[in-house]
Motif scaffolding. Structure first.
Motif, short mmCIF file in Angstrom:
data_model
loop_
_atom_site.label_atom_id
_atom_site.label_comp_id
_atom_site.label_asym_id
_atom_site.label_seq_id
_atom_site.Cartn_x
_atom_site.Cartn_y
_atom_site.Cartn_z
N ASP A 1 33.44 32.04 26.74
CA ASP A 1 34.67 32.16 25.97
C ASP A 1 35.82 32.40 26.93
OD1 ASP A 1 34.43 34.80 26.74
OD2 ASP A 1 33.86 35.52 24.75
N ILE A 2 37.01 32.54 26.40
CA ILE A 2 38.19 32.67 27.25
C ILE A 2 38.14 33.94 28.10
CG2 ILE A 2 39.59 33.80 25.49
CD1 ILE A 2 40.71 31.22 28.18
N ALA A 3 37.51 34.98 27.60
CA ALA A 3 37.41 36.22 28.38
C ALA A 3 36.57 35.99 29.64
CB ALA A 3 36.81 37.34 27.54
N ILE B 1 37.53 23.39 30.54
CA ILE B 1 38.94 23.06 30.38
C ILE B 1 39.35 23.15 28.92
CG2 ILE B 1 40.61 21.16 30.50
CD1 ILE B 1 39.35 20.35 33.16
N ALA B 2 38.52 22.64 28.02
CA ALA B 2 38.85 22.66 26.59
C ALA B 2 39.02 24.08 26.08
CB ALA B 2 37.79 21.92 25.79
N LEU B 3 38.14 24.99 26.50
CA LEU B 3 38.25 26.39 26.08
C LEU B 3 39.52 27.04 26.62
CD1 LEU B 3 34.54 27.51 26.55
CD2 LEU B 3 35.77 27.45 24.36
N ALA B 4 39.84 26.75 27.88
CA ALA B 4 41.04 27.33 28.48
C ALA B 4 42.30 26.83 27.79
CB ALA B 4 41.08 26.99 29.97
N LEU B 5 42.33 25.54 27.48
CA LEU B 5 43.52 24.98 26.83
C LEU B 5 43.64 25.43 25.38
CD1 LEU B 5 43.55 21.33 28.26
CD2 LEU B 5 44.74 23.36 29.10
N GLU B 6 42.51 25.62 24.71
CA GLU B 6 42.56 26.14 23.34
C GLU B 6 43.33 27.46 23.31
OE1 GLU B 6 39.44 27.25 19.75
OE2 GLU B 6 38.92 27.79 21.82
N ALA B 7 43.12 28.29 24.31
CA ALA B 7 43.75 29.61 24.34
C ALA B 7 45.17 29.57 24.90
CB ALA B 7 42.90 30.56 25.17
N HIS B 8 45.43 28.69 25.88
CA HIS B 8 46.70 28.78 26.61
C HIS B 8 47.59 27.55 26.48
CE1 HIS B 8 45.89 32.59 28.67
NE2 HIS B 8 44.61 32.20 28.71
N ALA B 9 47.08 26.43 25.99
CA ALA B 9 47.91 25.23 25.81
C ALA B 9 47.33 24.39 24.67
CB ALA B 9 47.96 24.42 27.11
#
Length: 324
Positions: A3-5, A190-198
């Motif tokens: 997850d993002i954490a 990348i998809a998880l990171a962008l879900e949270a930040h972009a």
């Protein structure tokens, strides 16, 4: 599940070690694509590919007493180098099980970085899992899988955190992110990171013709394979099917897969060399090929594509450039 954490924790562990790679552009590429194209130059990462991110994340997350026993990995090349270098930086041994027909440069580099390399005959039916099980039983090493590992996915997700920040700095809030996709570790991270930040950036996985297991799986809604041997032009991203851990993330967050031809990949490699001054291996160029030659499959707005690896065989690479 990653997850993002976990991704943000991996980024914290990566500071001062993992390179932040640039987002590059060229007006010549924009003209070909008919839209702004930005290339995430993971070819400039340590060991020449994004795989060092996942390797460092996984090795650094192992408890010190277990890490001291060493690490083990299966790989045709880029994951091998990423894990080996991460292990070397931690001062622990590594064993990499590689197919005998892997590119010679990748085998040589893995050995040069300090790994003990065990070669196996995949064409002849040898099973890397059986070899790995014996090594684990004898040595007690920790196995680091190339994509179906929560810490590997988290490490690849640090690339997505960088993309989010770099896109924001360029004023890009909507668009498409194209990823070179094998088992899906980079794409999922990348998809998880962008879900949270972009969240305005939509991820689309890209694969070569004949090895489009992710595209087929996304269309079917379940994991399916391409049914071919894991050997070919785009060797770095040829996997039998998406990962058990990665596919649910791809299914939830990604748009349909895009499939490119080998000729399109060759031309993308030539254009990366002439316009971006970067060496990109075939598997690392599929996302750029999609950006340049499959605009009809993309929505409006700019495109960000990963140049995921640059460990091209010198002779084959020279021939591709000369053919242009």
């Amino acid at each position: 599940m990653t997850d993002i954490a976990l991704i943000e924790a991996a980024q914290t562990r990566a500071k001062g070690v993992v390179r932040e790679t640039p987002l590059l552009s060229s007006p010549f590429l924009d003209e070909i694509a008919g839209r702004p194209v930005h290339a995430k130059a993971e070819v400039l990462q340590h060991t020449g590919s994004f795989k060092f991110r996942g390797g460092w994340s996984a090795v650094s997350a192992i408890a010190p007493e277990e890490r001291a026993k060493g690490v083990l990995a299966f790989s045709s090349g880029n994951h091998a180098q990423g894990v080996t270098y991460a292990a070397a930086l931690h001062g622990v041994p590594s064993i990499i099980i590689m197919p005998r027909d892997a590119p010679a440069l990748k085998i040589e580099n893995t050995r040069a970085l300090g790994a003990e390399v065990i070669l196996y005959d995949r064409a002849g039916g040898e099973k890397r899992e059986e070899i790995g099980a014996r090594v684990q039983a004898e040595r007690g090493m920790t196995l680091i899988k190339p994509f179906d590992d929560v810490q590997v996915i988290a490490g690849q997700g640090t690339c997505g955190l960088e993309i989010a920040a770099q896109a924001a700095a360029l004023g890009i809030s909507q668009g498409t992110v194209l990823t070179c996709c094998g088992g899906g570790g980079l794409t999922a991270g990348i998809a998880l990171a962008l879900e949270a930040h972009a969240p305005g950036l939509r991820v689309r996985p890209v694969e070569p013709e004949g090895f489009d297991d992710t595209a087929k799986s996304l269309a079917a809604g379940e994991r399916t394979g391409h049914g071919r041997p894991e050997a070919g032009f785009c060797d770095a991203i040829l996997t039998p099917m998406p990962g058990v851990l990665t596919f649910p993330i791809l299914k939830r967050l990604c748009g349909p897969g895009i499939v490119v031809s080998e000729d399109e990949v060759r031309e993308a490699m030539r254009l990366a060399a002439s316009r971006l001054k970067l060496v990109v291996e075939p598997g690392g160029a599929v996302a750029l090929a999609a950006a340049l030659f499959h605009g009809d499959a993309l929505g409006d707005g700019p495109v960000i594509c990963t140049l995921s690896g640059g460990n091209a065989d010198p002779g084959a690479y020279a021939a591709i450039l000369a053919a242009g």
